[in-house]
Structures are given as structure tokens and as C-alpha cells.
Design an enzyme around this catalytic site. Structure first.
Site, PDB file in Angstrom:
ATOM      1  N   GLU A 121      17.253 -15.189  -5.554  1.00 34.30           N
ATOM      2  CA  GLU A 121      16.345 -15.786  -6.441  1.00 34.30           C
ATOM      3  C   GLU A 121      15.263 -13.916  -6.350  1.00 34.30           C
ATOM      4  O   GLU A 121      15.142 -14.390  -4.849  1.00 34.30           O
ATOM      5  CB  GLU A 121      14.862 -16.288  -6.630  1.00 34.30           C
ATOM      6  CG  GLU A 121      14.207 -16.923  -5.243  1.00 34.30           C
ATOM      7  CD  GLU A 121      13.652 -18.566  -5.087  1.00 34.30           C
ATOM      8  OE1 GLU A 121      14.313 -19.019  -5.534  1.00 34.30           O
ATOM      9  OE2 GLU A 121      12.841 -18.314  -4.225  1.00 34.30           O
ATOM     10  N   LYS A 123      12.340 -11.436  -5.878  1.00 38.41           N
ATOM     11  CA  LYS A 123      11.418 -11.242  -5.662  1.00 38.41           C
ATOM     12  C   LYS A 123      10.261 -11.058  -6.905  1.00 38.41           C
ATOM     13  O   LYS A 123      10.284  -9.615  -6.565  1.00 38.41           O
ATOM     14  CB  LYS A 123      11.138 -10.545  -4.544  1.00 38.41           C
ATOM     15  CG  LYS A 123      10.075 -10.818  -3.520  1.00 38.41           C
ATOM     16  CD  LYS A 123       9.671 -10.114  -2.064  1.00 38.41           C
ATOM     17  CE  LYS A 123       8.281 -10.018  -1.226  1.00 38.41           C
ATOM     18  NZ  LYS A 123       7.053 -10.267  -2.517  1.00 38.41           N
ATOM     19  N   ASP A 125       7.469  -9.186  -8.307  1.00 41.52           N
ATOM     20  CA  ASP A 125       5.874  -8.867  -7.400  1.00 41.52           C
ATOM     21  C   ASP A 125       4.848  -8.877  -8.958  1.00 41.52           C
ATOM     22  O   ASP A 125       4.832  -8.537  -9.809  1.00 41.52           O
ATOM     23  CB  ASP A 125       6.409  -6.939  -8.477  1.00 41.52           C
ATOM     24  CG  ASP A 125       5.420  -6.406  -7.313  1.00 41.52           C
ATOM     25  OD1 ASP A 125       4.640  -6.738  -6.907  1.00 41.52           O
ATOM     26  OD2 ASP A 125       5.390  -4.768  -7.828  1.00 41.52           O
ATOM     27  N   TYR A 232       8.246 -21.385  -7.363  1.00 39.71           N
ATOM     28  CA  TYR A 232       9.615 -21.274  -6.491  1.00 39.71           C
ATOM     29  C   TYR A 232       9.217 -21.901  -5.171  1.00 39.71           C
ATOM     30  O   TYR A 232       9.911 -21.622  -4.642  1.00 39.71           O
ATOM     31  CB  TYR A 232       9.411 -19.171  -6.419  1.00 39.71           C
ATOM     32  CG  TYR A 232       8.092 -18.390  -6.169  1.00 39.71           C
ATOM     33  CD1 TYR A 232       7.585 -19.093  -4.582  1.00 39.71           C
ATOM     34  CD2 TYR A 232       8.030 -17.412  -5.918  1.00 39.71           C
ATOM     35  CE1 TYR A 232       6.322 -17.930  -4.319  1.00 39.71           C
ATOM     36  CE2 TYR A 232       6.855 -16.936  -5.823  1.00 39.71           C
ATOM     37  CZ  TYR A 232       5.742 -17.285  -4.871  1.00 39.71           C
ATOM     38  OH  TYR A 232       4.956 -16.852  -4.575  1.00 39.71           O
ATOM     39  N   LYS A 319      14.435  -6.804   0.665  1.00 36.58           N
ATOM     40  CA  LYS A 319      13.172  -5.988  -0.224  1.00 36.58           C
ATOM     41  C   LYS A 319      14.370  -4.394  -1.059  1.00 36.58           C
ATOM     42  O   LYS A 319      15.701  -4.064  -0.132  1.00 36.58           O
ATOM     43  CB  LYS A 319      12.380  -4.528   1.249  1.00 36.58           C
ATOM     44  CG  LYS A 319      12.444  -6.020   0.773  1.00 36.58           C
ATOM     45  CD  LYS A 319      10.994  -6.084   0.048  1.00 36.58           C
ATOM     46  CE  LYS A 319       9.569  -5.244  -0.765  1.00 36.58           C
ATOM     47  NZ  LYS A 319       8.658  -6.022   0.687  1.00 36.58           N
ATOM     48  N   CYS A 413     -11.248  16.053  19.492  1.00 32.96           N
ATOM     49  CA  CYS A 413     -11.395  14.684  18.043  1.00 32.96           C
ATOM     50  C   CYS A 413     -11.773  15.596  16.682  1.00 32.96           C
ATOM     51  O   CYS A 413     -13.082  16.049  17.134  1.00 32.96           O
ATOM     52  CB  CYS A 413     -11.828  13.518  18.903  1.00 32.96           C
ATOM     53  SG  CYS A 413     -12.389  12.667  17.540  1.00 32.96           S
ATOM     54  N   CYS A 416     -15.795  13.456  16.594  1.00 35.18           N
ATOM     55  CA  CYS A 416     -16.927  13.427  18.112  1.00 35.18           C
ATOM     56  C   CYS A 416     -16.465  14.814  18.529  1.00 35.18           C
ATOM     57  O   CYS A 416     -16.882  14.917  19.404  1.00 35.18           O
ATOM     58  CB  CYS A 416     -17.429  12.515  18.024  1.00 35.18           C
ATOM     59  SG  CYS A 416     -16.163  11.850  19.354  1.00 35.18           S
ATOM     60  N   CYS A 431      -9.150   9.823  20.537  1.00 36.60           N
ATOM     61  CA  CYS A 431     -10.268  10.132  21.136  1.00 36.60           C
ATOM     62  C   CYS A 431     -10.716   9.575  22.478  1.00 36.60           C
ATOM     63  O   CYS A 431     -10.850   8.276  22.351  1.00 36.60           O
ATOM     64  CB  CYS A 431     -10.717  10.228  19.944  1.00 36.60           C
ATOM     65  SG  CYS A 431     -12.664   9.622  20.280  1.00 36.60           S
ATOM     66  N   CYS A 437     -17.517   8.066  19.122  1.00 39.03           N
ATOM     67  CA  CYS A 437     -17.251   8.772  18.449  1.00 39.03           C
ATOM     68  C   CYS A 437     -17.596   7.924  17.117  1.00 39.03           C
ATOM     69  O   CYS A 437     -17.482   7.095  17.181  1.00 39.03           O
ATOM     70  CB  CYS A 437     -15.591   8.339  18.707  1.00 39.03           C
ATOM     71  SG  CYS A 437     -14.627   8.990  17.019  1.00 39.03           S
TER      72      CYS A 437
HETATM   73  S1  IVH Z   1       8.840 -17.505  -1.268  1.00 40.63           S
HETATM   74  C1  IVH Z   1       7.276 -19.955   1.826  1.00 40.63           C
HETATM   75  N1  IVH Z   1       9.979 -16.925  -3.254  1.00 40.63           N
HETATM   76  O1  IVH Z   1       6.108 -12.299  -1.951  1.00 40.63           O
HETATM   77  C2  IVH Z   1       7.658 -19.295   0.927  1.00 40.63           C
HETATM   78  N2  IVH Z   1       7.664 -15.703  -2.435  1.00 40.63           N
HETATM   79  O2  IVH Z   1       5.896 -10.774   0.385  1.00 40.63           O
HETATM   80  C3  IVH Z   1       6.873 -17.658   0.741  1.00 40.63           C
HETATM   81  N3  IVH Z   1       7.344 -13.129  -3.846  1.00 40.63           N
HETATM   82  O3  IVH Z   1       3.323 -14.332  -0.802  1.00 40.63           O
HETATM   83  C4  IVH Z   1       7.476 -17.601  -0.184  1.00 40.63           C
HETATM   84  N4  IVH Z   1       8.851 -14.152  -5.311  1.00 40.63           N
HETATM   85  O4  IVH Z   1       3.737 -13.988  -3.283  1.00 40.63           O
HETATM   86  C5  IVH Z   1       8.937 -16.618  -2.280  1.00 40.63           C
HETATM   87  N5  IVH Z   1      11.362 -15.902  -5.491  1.00 40.63           N
HETATM   88  C6  IVH Z   1       9.861 -15.744  -4.424  1.00 40.63           C
HETATM   89  C7  IVH Z   1       8.992 -14.825  -3.990  1.00 40.63           C
HETATM   90  C8  IVH Z   1       7.766 -15.086  -3.394  1.00 40.63           C
HETATM   91  C9  IVH Z   1       7.286 -13.443  -4.370  1.00 40.63           C
HETATM   92  C10 IVH Z   1       5.676 -13.304  -2.964  1.00 40.63           C
HETATM   93  C11 IVH Z   1       4.827 -14.411  -2.730  1.00 40.63           C
HETATM   94  C12 IVH Z   1       4.991 -13.916  -1.690  1.00 40.63           C
HETATM   95  C13 IVH Z   1       5.115 -12.520  -0.996  1.00 40.63           C
HETATM   96  C14 IVH Z   1       5.888 -12.503   0.869  1.00 40.63           C
END
Ligand code: IVH
Length: 688
Positions: A121, A123, A125, A232, A319, A413, A416, A431, A437
Site C-alpha cells: 500500500e 506510504k 507522506d 493503515y 522508499k 578543532c 576550540c 576534537c 570545547c
Molecule cells: S504502518 C506498525 N502503513 O510511515 C505499523 N505506516 O516510516 C507502522 N506511514 O510512522 C506503520 N503510510 O506514519 C504504515 N501505509 C502505511 C503508511 C505508514 C505512511 C507512516 C507512518 C509511520 C511511518 C514510518
């Protein structure tokens, strides 16, 4: 009169300046992130005062000119999450996805022929949020915070129209839904147009806009912003209602929770085809995504896989490639960190990368500069991914003119002047000034009050720096004597520019709230090199109290001692970590500060999380031989989740040795030392 303005113009200008000052105050006092310089802030104030002098009718009690001190930084109240809110591990390419699948296969001991089904699914943002429903009613919404404790944003979240206030009757009595609050591209565009037309600063990206809209003390502001939500994952749930991740999604959707599209994948090929397809369609989506999340579909497998540190073993985020741009390196500066590490930083010709202005990039260390042959004046490709510090990918050699200059590592450094040394085997130059420092001292203080350490609201970076320069806080123990010293001070905090009675009171309250602290946080706060959050927890779990820890580490100076053996038997603590721990406790200054801190604080004994009433909590166990009903990794993870400490070697302190088939020398040693030996089945019976 400064400007020749009529009342109408003055009104408009007054509003614009006030808004800018409110925004600057919020950024400075509530988020510790100044957005304008002190000089600019002062100029705004002067102009505002001039207008008010000319048009007194514009002065009102909320005007920034009328505020005695800073806006209260208390903000939202804190709430403890019933089930921790976790983050995700990351993978970046096909090989790492394969690695993720391999690990799962190994952990569960699955046959090659067995398919591993994943939910894939997007991710999102945005900012994560936990919604808690009791008996079908939304009773609480919280931010993630540090994962254990977040902020209560219930009233703000109630204004988000796509989040149901109540659920149908078939929902469990207690149901926590985790998901992401986001702002759609359309809403973002409209909001920024509105901001600009009102003379306000536009938001940098939809995520900042969403976060800024939710973290509003004035709920009406949140209400005026168009926000979305996707569910999610689950937190606390009173009864099981699903067998797979897919079931969870289906149920949540039936109950009115918005869900993203998803795909079921059961092979690497499927996963990569889906990845490419989503990446292709990314520009057409109306919300920002920065990758794809894979979750093991079977919940019984999720349960067996469990968690490692702060993320689940059963999920990961794939990612998207980082966004890149080309710009020029104007200079290379050296930054001094908390532990004295000297990090070269490229000062760049400012450029927008993926919607964010970038003017600095880390160069890591001098070897990295040499390896990439980076020179001052070079044109380079820079990239940024998520919240990661921008990096220099490579030099564009065709653009060289010959005027570029090589970078020469410093021998002193820059802060300092102490000798900057590079130990054998260490990529980092450091340093040697230690606490003399000033930069190291300030960075250590910043770390001490940071979120995963003491988490003291109101002691942001800027304030720490100022207090240090004025001699108010020179070391962490000074934080806890500040209030007493302030009482007799001729220049109390409330008399400072921008401060008042309220801000002074708030700061002392924040400090006093932290006079009682968990041992693991305390260890982390000390800022010992290599001791991150996870290792701090392991140390806390192993020693239980700060005195036991410091005694043991002082004894471990003798590398022949049992204390040393015990220390390096702790997971994550190898010879190098042990060396840094020992070095920290061998330094007199550190012991002086530690003793002073002990006098001001109640450092709580470490309690193993949740399963402390399990029969193996606090026990030291060793696995040996081949296990048949679980893999070694699974056995170890399970034991740890029940509060046991899993060690790799048998000693007199070992409570149980779990011997599988073909157990060899460890079993023998256990028998010699008279340690209890259990078969795999006996162990499973013991832990139930
Ligand atoms: S699952 C244990 N699913 O990504 C389950 N997270 O980098 C943990 N996020 O803190 C999260 N889309 O804020 C999950 N489809 C998705 C997501 C998702 C965005 C975010 C979430 C999490 C962060 C981790």
C-alpha cells in the site's frame, strides 16, 4: 509617522506584521524552529510599534506588542499510547526487498515453496495519528510523539470531516486505528493561495501544511483547513476481528475509515511490477506518497514475527528514489558534534530539491570527500529523501574549470582550537577538547534535553545556546538548579527580552516535571558515544539501576574481569561500545556531573516493558543446538519480548540453557556450572 498611511493601509499592514510575528513566535516557542532571524523579528516589532503609536486604535490585547513574554510552550497535553506507535524499516531496491523476504522466511523457518503474501500500500507522506474509539465513539486522537507518548489532538481531529465520530455496532468496544493525516494537493494549493493573499507565509509542502494545521491550539484554524485521513494499522483492540491485514482494511473501510488502494503480492516479481506501476502513477495522485509499505498479510505470522526495536519485523517501507538536483559547492565548513566528531558540511548555492530549499549537505567524513573527489567550487548532484539530511551524490566533472580547490582536513578543532585527531580504524576526525570545547558542551546539552532523552519543553536549541553563553547552564546538572538560582537573581529569566512571568513559570514546570526519569532515558541522555536509544534500553534492562551500571562499568576497566565479560555479553555491546562506555565513566568530569544529577533526580529503576510478570522476566537465558519448533531468531525474539535477557555465552549468572538437538560446548559448560538446562519443549511449557 514612519509611513504616510491612511487608516485602512495601516490596518492591513498591522495585520500582516502581526501575523508574521505570531508565526515566528509559534515556530520559535512551540516548535523550537526559528523561521526568521532575531534582527528581522526586532524590525517587525519596531514597525508594529510605530504603527500602533500612530494609530492607537489598532492596539489590542492580543497584539504581539502587548505580550510580556513568550507564548506558552505547553501546547497540547501528553497522552500515553496503549500500544506503542512504531516506525518502519526501509528498503531501497530490489535486492533489499529480497533481503526483507529472506529474513522473514528464515525467522519463520518457511520452506522455499511456501508463498509469502504481502499487502502493498502507498506510504502516505503526512503525520501519523492514532484514533481511539470506545464503544463506537471517538474518544481520543493523538500524534505519534516519541512512539510511547504523543499529544492529545482530539479536538482538532474532530474537525476532520472524513474521520467518523462514531462507528457501527459491530466494531470492537475498544478500537485504536492508526493512520496518516494528510493534505491533498488541491487543498494545499488553495491553502497557499489563501496564505499569500492574506500576506502570510506559504507552507513548504503538503506534509508541513497538514502538520501545521493539526497542531493548532485554536481548533478553528484546523477546521478551516481541508485535511484527509487514511487508516493503515491497529493499536489496542478489545477483540480480534480479522485474520489478515487485508481483512483489517476491508473492515475499516466498512466502518467508514478511508483506505488507500492496495495490491496483494506473493513474489518479488509481483512486488517490483507493482512498485514500478505506483511510481508511474505517483504524479497523478492527489496526495504525496514517498514509497510503498509491505505488510505480511497473515496476522498469525505478524504476531510471530513481532518487533525489533522501534519497527515491526513484518513490515517495511520500500522508499522511492531520492529527488535530485544540480548545484555548486561554495564552501566546505566543519561542524563539531556532541562527541567531538568533526563533520564536513558542503555550503551550497541554494536550490529547490523536491519542493524544499536546500543550502547545506553533509559530506560525512574526509574519506568520503576523497572517494568522491569533491572540491570547493564543484558542481554536484545533491539529493534528499524524506527527512534525511541532503547528500552529495557525485561531482559533475565536465563542469570543472580548474579553479576548484581541494579540501584539506583541519588539524585543529575550529571551535576550540584543540588538536583534531583521527584514531586508527575511525573514519571520523575528532576534537580532543572534550568538555572544554564549547561546541561539544552545548551539543551535549541539546542532546540531554532532546525528545528521546529528558524531553524538556521550552529548552530549545536557541535557548540552550543562549543560556550556555551567559553561563546560566554549563552542564546538565545546572538545569535543575536554575530555578533556585533564578530566585535570587538580579536578572531573572522573566526580565529577558521576549520573556515574562508565564514563560518563566512554564519553563520551570517543564524542568520539574522531569525530575523523575526512566533509567533508559537517563542513560541515553548522557550522550555517551555509540549509546543510542536501543542500547540505552539494553543497558537499563541489564543493570536495573544507575549505580549498578556505573559500578559495573568502572569495574569493567579491567578487561579480565567478570564485569567486562558481562558487559560485552549484552546484545549490541561489542568491544568498541564497551571501550566508549568505559572511557565515559573513566572521565572525572562525567562522574562529577553524574553525581550532581543523582542529587537532583529520581532515576527510576528499569522495569521490563509489559510482560514483567512472565515467568522468565529478568532471567538470563542461552539458546544452544538446533531448535525444531521455531527458529533460533524467533526463540530469541520471543524470550526478549517476555522480558528475558538472551545471552550468547553461558556463565554462573545464566538462569536457563535451552538445549536443542546437537547441543555441544554450551550445554557442557551449563552442566559443569550447574545451570538449569531445559529442552525446547520444557521451555515452551514454561513460557506458556
Ligand atoms: S504502518 C506498525 N502503513 O510511515 C505499523 N505506516 O516510516 C507502522 N506511514 O510512522 C506503520 N503510510 O506514519 C504504515 N501505509 C502505511 C503508511 C505508514 C505512511 C507512516 C507512518 C509511520 C511511518 C514510518
Amino acid at each position: 509617522m514612519l509611513f504616510d498611511m491612511n487608516l485602512e493601509d495601516a490596518k492591513a499592514r498591522h495585520k500582516l506584521l502581526s501575523d508574521k510575528m505570531y508565526a515566528a513566535d509559534t515556530a520559535y516557542y512551540q516548535h523550537d524552529k526559528p523561521i526568521i532571524s532575531d534582527a528581522k523579528y526586532d524590525a517587525l516589532r519596531v514597525e508594529l510599534e510605530t504603527i500602533e503609536a500612530d494609530y492607537p486604535e489598532l492596539t489590542h490585547e492580543n497584539s504581539p506588542t502587548q505580550k510580556i513574554g513568550a507564548a506558552p510552550s505547553t501546547g497540547f497535553s501528553k497522552v500515553k499510547h496503549a500500544v506503542a506507535m512504531l516506525s518502519l524499516s526501509n528498503v531501497f531496491d530490489e535486492g533489499e526487498v529480497q533481503g526483507f523476504l529472506d529474513k522473514i522466511r528464515r525467522f519463520l523457518g518457511l520452506d522455499e515453496s511456501e508463498l509469502i503474501e504481502l499487502v502493498a500500500e502507498p506510504k502516505i507522506d503526512g503525520l501519523s495519528c492514532s484514533l481511539r474509539y470506545e464503544h463506537g465513539k471517538l474518544v481520543m486522537a493523538a500524534t505519534r510523539g516519541d512512539g510511547g507518548q504523543g499529544e492529545d489532538i482530539t479536538e482538532n481531529v474532530r474537525t476532520i470531516s472524513c474521520i467518523p465520530q462514531s462507528l457501527p455496532n459491530d466494531a470492537p468496544d475498544i478500537l485504536e486505528i492508526r493512520g496518516e493525516i494528510y493534505m491533498s494537493h488541491n487543498a494545499f494549493k488553495a491553502l497557499n493561495e489563501r496564505q499569500l493573499s492574506e500576506g502570510k507565509e506559504p507552507f513548504a509542502n503538503p506534509r508541513n501544511a497538514a502538520a501545521g494545521s493539526v497542531r493548532q491550539l485554536d481548533v478553528n484554524v484546523t477546521k478551516s483547513r481541508e485535511l484527509g485521513f487514511f487508516g493503515y494499522a491497529l493499536g489496542e483492540v478489545s477483540e480480534k476481528f480479522a485474520n489478515t491485514q487485508e481483512d483489517i482494511r476491508v473492515k475499516l473501510a466498512q466502518w467508514g475509515i478511508p483506505e488507500t488502494p492496495y495490491k496483494l503480492c506473493d513474489s518479488l516479481d509481483n512486488i517490483m511490477i507493482n512498485y514500478d506501476a505506483v511510481l508511474q502513477s505517483r504524479p497523478d495522485l492527489d496526495y504525496d506518497i514517498d514509497g510503498i509499505v509491505y505488510k505480511i498479510n497473515r496476522l498469525d505470522w505478524q504476531e510471530r514475527l513481532g518487533f525489533i526495536a522501534r519497527s515491526p519485523r513484518w513490515a517495511t517501507a520500500h522508499k522511492f528514489p531520492a529527488e535530485q538536483a544540480v548545484t555548486r559547492i561554495n564552501a566546505i565548513d566543519i561542524q563539531v558534534g556532541r562527541t567531538g566528531a568533526l563533520t564536513p558540511v558542503a555550503r551550497l548555492e541554494a536550490i529547490t530539491v523536491g519542493g524544499v530549499v536546500v543550502s547545506n549537505a553533509t559530506l560525512h567524513n574526509e574519506d568520503e570527500i576523497a572517494r568522491k573527489d569533491i572540491r570547493i567550487g564543484d558542481y554536484v548532484v545533491v539529493q534528499r529523501a524524506g527527512d534525511v539530511i541532503p547528500q552529495v551524490v557525485k561531482v559533475i566533472e565536465e563542469k570543472r574549470t580548474g579553479a576548484e580547490q581541494e579540501f584539506k582536513p583541519l588539524s585543529l578543532c575550529p571551535e576550540c582550537g584543540a588538536h583534531a585527531e583521527r584514531m586508527e580504524g575511525d573514519a571520523i576526525r575528532r576534537c580532543s577538547g572534550g568538555m572544554t570545547c564549547p561546541k561539544q558542551a552545548v551539543e551535549r546539552l541539546k542532546h540531554f534535553v532532546s525528545r528521546l532523552a529528558f524531553d524538556i519543553d521550552g529548552l530549545g536549541d536557541k535557548i540552550i545556546q543562549a543560556f550556555w553563553e551567559e553561563g546560566l547552564i554549563k552542564n546538565p546538572a545546572d538545569i535543575f538548579t536554575l530555578e533556585d538560582r533564578n530566585k535570587d537573581s538580579l536578572t531573572p529569566l522573566r526580565a529577558r527580552a521576549g520573556w515574562g512571568d508565564l514563560s518563566e513559570k512554564n519553563l520551570f514546570k517543564s524542568i520539574n516535571d522531569k525530575r523523575s526519569i526512566e533509567l533508559n532515558r537517563f542513560i541515553y541522555a548522557l550522550g555517551i558515544r555509540q549509546i543510542g536509544e536501543v542500547t540505552a534500553k539494553r543497558l537499563a534492562a541489564s543493570y536495573g539501576t544507575i549505580d549498578a551500571l556505573s559500578d559495573a562499568i568502572i569495574k569493567a576497566q579491567d578487561s579480565e574481569s567478570q564485569s567486562y565479560e558481562d558487559l560485552i555479553a549484552i546484545e549490541d555491546v561489542g568491544g568498541i561500545v564497551a571501550r566508549d562506555l568505559i572511557a565515559f565513566f573513566a572521565e572525572e568530569h562525567n562522574i562529577t556531573v553524574l553525581n550532581a544529577l543523582k542529587g537532583h533526580l529520581d532515576i527510576l529503576h528499569y522495569k521490563a516493558p509489559k510482560s514483567s510478570n512472565s515467568p522468565v522476566s529478568g532471567k538470563i537465558v542461552v539458546f544452544t543446538g538446533t531448535l525444531t519448533q521455531m527458529t533460533r531468531a524467533e526463540g530469541k525474539a520471543k524470550a526478549e519480548s517476555l522480558g528475558a535477557k538472551v545471552s550468547g555465552s553461558v556463565s554462573k549468572k545464566t538462569d536457563y540453557v535451552i538445549a536443542g538437538t546437537d547441543a555441544g560446548s554450551k550445554l557442557k559448560k551449563a552442566q559443569e556450572l550447574g545451570v538449569t538446562v531445559l529442552s525446547e519443549q520444557e521451555w515452551l511449557d514454561l513460557i506458556g
